[in-house]
Design an enzyme around this catalytic site. Structure first.
Site, PDB file in Angstrom:
ATOM      1  N   ARG A 193       0.815  -1.227   0.000  1.00  0.00           N
ATOM      2  CA  ARG A 193       0.000   0.000   0.000  1.00  0.00           C
ATOM      3  C   ARG A 193       0.845   1.272   0.000  1.00  0.00           C
ATOM      4  O   ARG A 193       0.471   2.273  -0.590  1.00  0.00           O
ATOM      5  CB  ARG A 193      -0.911   0.013   1.232  1.00  0.00           C
ATOM      6  CG  ARG A 193      -2.001  -1.028   1.158  1.00  0.00           C
ATOM      7  CD  ARG A 193      -2.807  -1.000   2.429  1.00  0.00           C
ATOM      8  NE  ARG A 193      -3.688  -2.142   2.534  1.00  0.00           N
ATOM      9  CZ  ARG A 193      -4.842  -2.141   3.174  1.00  0.00           C
ATOM     10  NH1 ARG A 193      -5.268  -1.039   3.770  1.00  0.00           N
ATOM     11  NH2 ARG A 193      -5.570  -3.216   3.243  1.00  0.00           N
ATOM     12  N   ASP A 210     -14.013  11.998   9.944  1.00  0.00           N
ATOM     13  CA  ASP A 210     -13.125  10.889   9.620  1.00  0.00           C
ATOM     14  C   ASP A 210     -11.708  11.434   9.518  1.00  0.00           C
ATOM     15  O   ASP A 210     -11.511  12.618   9.226  1.00  0.00           O
ATOM     16  CB  ASP A 210     -13.528  10.227   8.287  1.00  0.00           C
ATOM     17  CG  ASP A 210     -12.980   8.812   8.192  1.00  0.00           C
ATOM     18  OD1 ASP A 210     -13.710   7.861   8.504  1.00  0.00           O
ATOM     19  OD2 ASP A 210     -11.786   8.654   7.817  1.00  0.00           O
TER      20      ASP A 210
HETATM   21  C1  LIG Z   1     -14.674   0.677   8.258  1.00  0.00           C
HETATM   22  S1  LIG Z   1     -14.894   2.415   8.270  1.00  0.00           S
HETATM   23  C2  LIG Z   1     -16.397   2.534   9.212  1.00  0.00           C
HETATM   24  C3  LIG Z   1     -17.395   3.470   8.586  1.00  0.00           C
HETATM   25  C4  LIG Z   1     -18.732   3.554   9.301  1.00  0.00           C
HETATM   26  N1  LIG Z   1     -18.583   3.945  10.670  1.00  0.00           N
HETATM   27  C5  LIG Z   1     -19.471   2.236   9.210  1.00  0.00           C
HETATM   28  O1  LIG Z   1     -19.545   1.503  10.195  1.00  0.00           O
HETATM   29  O2  LIG Z   1     -19.977   1.916   8.126  1.00  0.00           O
HETATM   30  C6  LIG Z   1     -13.652   2.928   9.458  1.00  0.00           C
HETATM   31  C7  LIG Z   1     -13.300   4.404   9.337  1.00  0.00           C
HETATM   32  O3  LIG Z   1     -12.572   4.794  10.516  1.00  0.00           O
HETATM   33  C8  LIG Z   1     -11.649   5.783  10.136  1.00  0.00           C
HETATM   34  N2  LIG Z   1     -10.600   5.901  11.160  1.00  0.00           N
HETATM   35  C9  LIG Z   1      -9.648   5.008  11.484  1.00  0.00           C
HETATM   36  N3  LIG Z   1      -8.832   5.510  12.427  1.00  0.00           N
HETATM   37  C10 LIG Z   1      -9.287   6.742  12.716  1.00  0.00           C
HETATM   38  C11 LIG Z   1      -8.855   7.772  13.609  1.00  0.00           C
HETATM   39  N4  LIG Z   1      -7.789   7.652  14.400  1.00  0.00           N
HETATM   40  N5  LIG Z   1      -9.569   8.921  13.642  1.00  0.00           N
HETATM   41  C12 LIG Z   1     -10.661   9.083  12.850  1.00  0.00           C
HETATM   42  N6  LIG Z   1     -11.103   8.149  11.984  1.00  0.00           N
HETATM   43  C13 LIG Z   1     -10.423   6.992  11.917  1.00  0.00           C
HETATM   44  C14 LIG Z   1     -11.125   5.289   8.784  1.00  0.00           C
HETATM   45  O4  LIG Z   1     -10.567   6.335   8.019  1.00  0.00           O
HETATM   46  C15 LIG Z   1     -12.389   4.683   8.162  1.00  0.00           C
HETATM   47  O5  LIG Z   1     -13.001   5.564   7.252  1.00  0.00           O
END
Ligand SMILES: C[S@@+](CC[C@H](N)C(=O)[O-])C[C@H]1O[C@@H](n2cnc3c(N)ncnc32)[C@H](O)[C@@H]1O
Length: 293
Positions: free
Chosen positions: A46, A155
């Site tokens: 990646r 996010d």
């Molecule tokens: C799998 S998605 C979940 C989206 C939504 N909450 C759902 O359940 O459909 C996880 C998201 O968490 C965000 N994320 C991960 N670490 C994070 C952090 N430290 N602060 C803010 N967002 C974060 C990622 O960028 C990603 O878009």
């Protein structure tokens, strides 16, 4: 086997175990991300293109840039974007949304009636589908007419936040949404389904790293937090920090909804478990009124 020397092409640059350890520590420290030891090849794949773009000859050089260079913020944004999972869709985990609509919203409406203001936070909202789902449920409930209602979506990924603000989705975002709901709240145009204005108007998006205390304070007091399928990607210490921050941000009596595979076991005891008909959610205790003099 020989390690690649500087003469190898960038496609062959290998992420060595010692370099990977440094990169894991950096992303855990800055974003709370838990990158498993086994994910080394996937991280190598990646991030490799970024080395090419930036002209770094090794992952160590790239790491040193990210860690120490005062101008690395933008590159860190791109790197974290590549290392996180953004899978999401509208009306995900419908049993929980039913609980939200039928049991939690009437409770919150009662609690917040004196101030006629309601705020819900979709923390880790990815491309915005969760925030718009919440906004549709709030709007359709009819419980908050004339209130100041806001849905905050945040996010860590800048690209996701930009997509959330656009609010234009393809068919895969509607994989569990009934057509009638989609057609009521989205307009089909050649480039996808555009969220309708009354729903968009409730939603406000921003780029927020949940570990950044200054940025999370921008959200202010909220009555409910959806943080679904985010904690699973964070390491234990980061989960604790994020949950403490959520506790701080929630109004007394406010609720926290996690993904179906996530819980506060070994993370926090500050919340009460609220047993609903179809789900278990966490509630910030109402607290006692100060004793009468
Ligand atoms: C799998 S998605 C979940 C989206 C939504 N909450 C759902 O359940 O459909 C996880 C998201 O968490 C965000 N994320 C991960 N670490 C994070 C952090 N430290 N602060 C803010 N967002 C974060 C990622 O960028 C990603 O878009």
């Amino acid at each position: 086997m020989r390690r690649p020397g500087p003469s190898r092409s960038r496609d062959e640059v290998v992420l060595r175990a010692d370099e990977y350890r440094l990169i894991r520590e950096l992303f855990a420290e800055r974003f709370g991300l838990q990158l498993s030891v086994e994910a080394r090849l996937s991280v190598e794949r990646r991030l490799r293109e970024r080395l090419g773009v930036r002209g770094h000859a090794s992952f160590l050089e790239y790491y040193q840039f990210l860690k120490w260079n005062p101008l690395s913020a933008e590159e860190l944004d791109l790197a974290v974007e590549l290392l996180t999972t953004h899978e999401t869709y509208l009306f995900r985990e419908d049993y929980q949304l039913r609980a939200f609509r039928e049991e939690i919203l009437p409770m919150l409406a009662h609690l917040a009636r004196p101030r006629r203001r309601l705020a819900v936070w979709s923390a880790g909202c990815s491309t915005g589908e969760e925030a718009y789902t919440i906004a549709i449920l709030l709007h359709e409930s009819g419980l908050f007419e004339g209130w100041d209602v806001r849905v905050y979506g945040s996010d860590v990924s800048k690209r996701c936040v930009a997509a959330a603000r656009r609010g234009v989705y393809g068919a895969s975002s509607f994989r569990t949404t009934p057509d009638a709901v989609r057609d009521r709240w989205f307009t089909r145009l050649p480039d996808g389904f555009h969220v309708s204005e009354p729903i968009r108007a409730l939603c406000h998006f921003g780029q927020v790293n949940l570990l950044d205390d200054e940025r999370t304070r921008v959200v202010g007091r909220v009555d409910a937090i959806f943080c679904r399928n985010v904690l699973i990607y964070l390491e234990q210490a980061a989960r604790r920090r994020v949950i403490d921050m959520f506790h701080d941000r929630l109004s007394p009596g406010g609720v926290l909804l996690l993904g179906h595979s996530e819980s506060l076991l070994n993370v926090s005891t500050a919340f009460e478990l609220l047993h609903l008909r179809e789900d278990l959610v966490y509630k910030k205790p109402l607290g006692r009124c100060p004793a009468e003099p």
